[in-house]
Design a protein around this motif. Sequence first.
Motif, mmCIF file in Angstrom:
data_model
loop_
_atom_site.group_PDB
_atom_site.id
_atom_site.type_symbol
_atom_site.label_atom_id
_atom_site.label_comp_id
_atom_site.label_asym_id
_atom_site.label_seq_id
_atom_site.Cartn_x
_atom_site.Cartn_y
_atom_site.Cartn_z
ATOM 1 N N TYR A 114 3.809 10.550 -6.531
ATOM 2 C CA TYR A 114 4.729 10.944 -7.870
ATOM 3 C C TYR A 114 3.958 11.492 -8.976
ATOM 4 O O TYR A 114 4.371 12.373 -9.522
ATOM 5 N N TRP A 115 2.970 10.947 -9.244
ATOM 6 C CA TRP A 115 2.069 11.379 -10.276
ATOM 7 C C TRP A 115 1.456 12.859 -10.132
ATOM 8 O O TRP A 115 1.342 13.517 -11.208
ATOM 9 N N LEU A 116 1.225 13.150 -8.765
ATOM 10 C CA LEU A 116 0.625 14.501 -8.293
ATOM 11 C C LEU A 116 1.671 15.626 -8.470
ATOM 12 O O LEU A 116 1.548 16.642 -9.145
ATOM 13 N N ARG A 117 2.973 15.407 -7.800
ATOM 14 C CA ARG A 117 3.765 16.371 -7.674
ATOM 15 C C ARG A 117 5.272 16.119 -7.673
ATOM 16 O O ARG A 117 6.212 17.013 -7.599
ATOM 17 N N LEU A 118 5.459 14.703 -7.576
ATOM 18 C CA LEU A 118 6.984 14.623 -7.408
ATOM 19 C C LEU A 118 7.779 14.494 -8.578
ATOM 20 O O LEU A 118 7.244 14.327 -9.801
ATOM 21 N N LYS A 119 9.349 14.505 -8.568
ATOM 22 C CA LYS A 119 9.941 14.451 -9.719
ATOM 23 C C LYS A 119 10.588 12.875 -9.698
ATOM 24 O O LYS A 119 10.455 12.219 -8.881
ATOM 25 N N LEU A 120 10.959 12.566 -10.719
ATOM 26 C CA LEU A 120 11.712 11.234 -10.997
ATOM 27 C C LEU A 120 12.793 10.839 -10.102
ATOM 28 O O LEU A 120 13.029 9.777 -9.233
ATOM 29 N N TYR A 121 13.704 11.871 -9.981
ATOM 30 C CA TYR A 121 14.759 11.834 -9.113
ATOM 31 C C TYR A 121 14.265 11.781 -7.545
ATOM 32 O O TYR A 121 14.944 11.346 -6.794
ATOM 33 N N HIS A 122 13.179 12.231 -7.180
ATOM 34 C CA HIS A 122 12.495 12.105 -5.893
ATOM 35 C C HIS A 122 11.885 10.893 -5.628
ATOM 36 O O HIS A 122 11.961 10.287 -4.665
ATOM 37 N N LEU A 123 11.377 10.271 -6.728
ATOM 38 C CA LEU A 123 10.782 9.009 -6.225
ATOM 39 C C LEU A 123 11.643 7.762 -6.406
ATOM 40 O O LEU A 123 11.424 7.052 -5.588
ATOM 41 N N LEU A 124 12.598 7.739 -7.241
ATOM 42 C CA LEU A 124 13.676 6.536 -7.312
ATOM 43 C C LEU A 124 14.188 6.182 -5.762
ATOM 44 O O LEU A 124 14.116 4.941 -5.596
ATOM 45 N N PRO A 125 14.822 7.046 -5.222
ATOM 46 C CA PRO A 125 14.903 6.431 -3.862
ATOM 47 C C PRO A 125 14.213 5.679 -3.097
ATOM 48 O O PRO A 125 14.282 4.700 -2.557
ATOM 49 N N ALA A 126 13.057 6.596 -2.648
ATOM 50 C CA ALA A 126 12.101 5.824 -1.994
ATOM 51 C C ALA A 126 11.411 4.552 -2.504
ATOM 52 O O ALA A 126 11.190 3.714 -1.895
ATOM 53 N N PHE A 127 11.308 4.451 -3.890
ATOM 54 C CA PHE A 127 10.634 3.566 -4.576
ATOM 55 C C PHE A 127 11.632 2.294 -4.210
ATOM 56 O O PHE A 127 11.068 1.039 -4.226
ATOM 57 N N GLY A 148 1.040 -1.195 -0.043
ATOM 58 C CA GLY A 148 0.078 -0.136 0.036
ATOM 59 C C GLY A 148 0.821 1.095 -0.169
ATOM 60 O O GLY A 148 0.483 2.209 -0.643
ATOM 61 N N ALA A 149 1.917 1.054 0.707
ATOM 62 C CA ALA A 149 2.943 2.523 0.921
ATOM 63 C C ALA A 149 3.516 2.831 -0.747
ATOM 64 O O ALA A 149 3.636 3.683 -1.124
ATOM 65 N N LEU A 150 3.727 1.699 -1.447
ATOM 66 C CA LEU A 150 4.520 1.547 -2.824
ATOM 67 C C LEU A 150 3.183 2.506 -3.645
ATOM 68 O O LEU A 150 3.554 3.111 -4.550
ATOM 69 N N GLU A 151 2.080 1.936 -3.522
ATOM 70 C CA GLU A 151 0.996 2.454 -4.572
ATOM 71 C C GLU A 151 0.733 3.934 -4.045
ATOM 72 O O GLU A 151 0.589 4.429 -4.896
ATOM 73 N N ALA A 152 0.694 4.245 -2.590
ATOM 74 C CA ALA A 152 0.629 5.563 -2.385
ATOM 75 C C ALA A 152 1.744 6.624 -2.734
ATOM 76 O O ALA A 152 1.670 7.583 -3.263
ATOM 77 N N LEU A 153 3.181 6.095 -2.709
ATOM 78 C CA LEU A 153 4.100 6.826 -3.102
ATOM 79 C C LEU A 153 3.890 6.932 -4.943
ATOM 80 O O LEU A 153 4.285 8.205 -5.254
ATOM 81 N N ILE A 154 3.511 5.977 -5.661
ATOM 82 C CA ILE A 154 3.382 6.391 -7.083
ATOM 83 C C ILE A 154 2.232 7.055 -7.157
ATOM 84 O O ILE A 154 2.517 8.039 -8.188
ATOM 85 N N PHE A 155 1.241 7.341 -6.477
ATOM 86 C CA PHE A 155 0.218 8.327 -6.609
ATOM 87 C C PHE A 155 0.654 9.467 -6.262
ATOM 88 O O PHE A 155 0.394 10.490 -6.997
#
Length: 292
Positions: A250-263, A241-248
């Motif tokens: 990212y779709w709203l306001r994050l950049k790719l370089y913000h997403l990759l470490p947490a993902f 569920g945390a992974l799905e929330a992170l992707i959501f």
Amino acid sequence: MLPSIRRLALLGLVAASSVVAKGAIGIKQAKVAVTSPNGLSDATYNLKEPTPLPTPIALSEGSTFKLSFSVIDTVTGEGIYPQQAHLLFEDPKGDDVTLPVTVKSNGKAQITINTAKPHPALLQSHGSFHLTLLLSSLDSLDPLSYPLGELSLPPSTLKPLPRKRHDLPPKQGDPAFQAQQEIFHTFKEDPKTVGWTLSIIGTVITLAPWTILLGLLGKLTPSLNFQTPPTSSYVFLLVLGALEALIFVYWLRLKLYHLLPAFLGLSVIATWTGIIALRELRARRLKAGGAP
């Protein structure tokens, strides 16, 4: 010894003067020839810079104006090839016109104005010009600006002057703006909608498998033995569920370089918790007598 020293000093002065001396562009054998169809208005003028033409030249229909000269270095007197050679037509009442002069490699140059076929840039003008010869070089030679005199074209060869954007009407009552042709635009037709009958049929076909699934689930429910899953399974689902929330997010306001470490971090945790959850479920199944 003394004469040799004097000779060396004299040579040094000559060399220094040759280095310091700076040449300039000049012309020689300059000539203006005017010819007419009937030969009555033919004339030839020899020019010597800086003396201009003795009288203004008025060309008639079919007459020809030809300027010829040789470009030289005023210091050496040798013919040179200038990088820029133009004849400037200054219009006191309008825009100036600059035409190129044809120059050969040995410095021979000429330009011809034929009133039968004048240059297009001269047609939309007032027809009266002050001529200036412009010669320049990219090296150390000084440029030449030689005022030649006055030249006028026959009015019959000229075209009406174009009206500029902010010019006032030439006479009272003449509109400054004219009506333009109306612009028609054809819009794209609206897409056709599907009828109610086809919509209902499509909905039934889409929901039919779910109806069958619910019917079979009702038959299987009495034989099912629901058990509480281990805690590791809840942790695994929580990480997913945390992974799905992170992707959501990212779709709203994050950049790719913000997403990759947490993902990547959550992916490692999800893999580890998933392995543990599967091991515990397998241990329960084996304990209950299930197949390995």
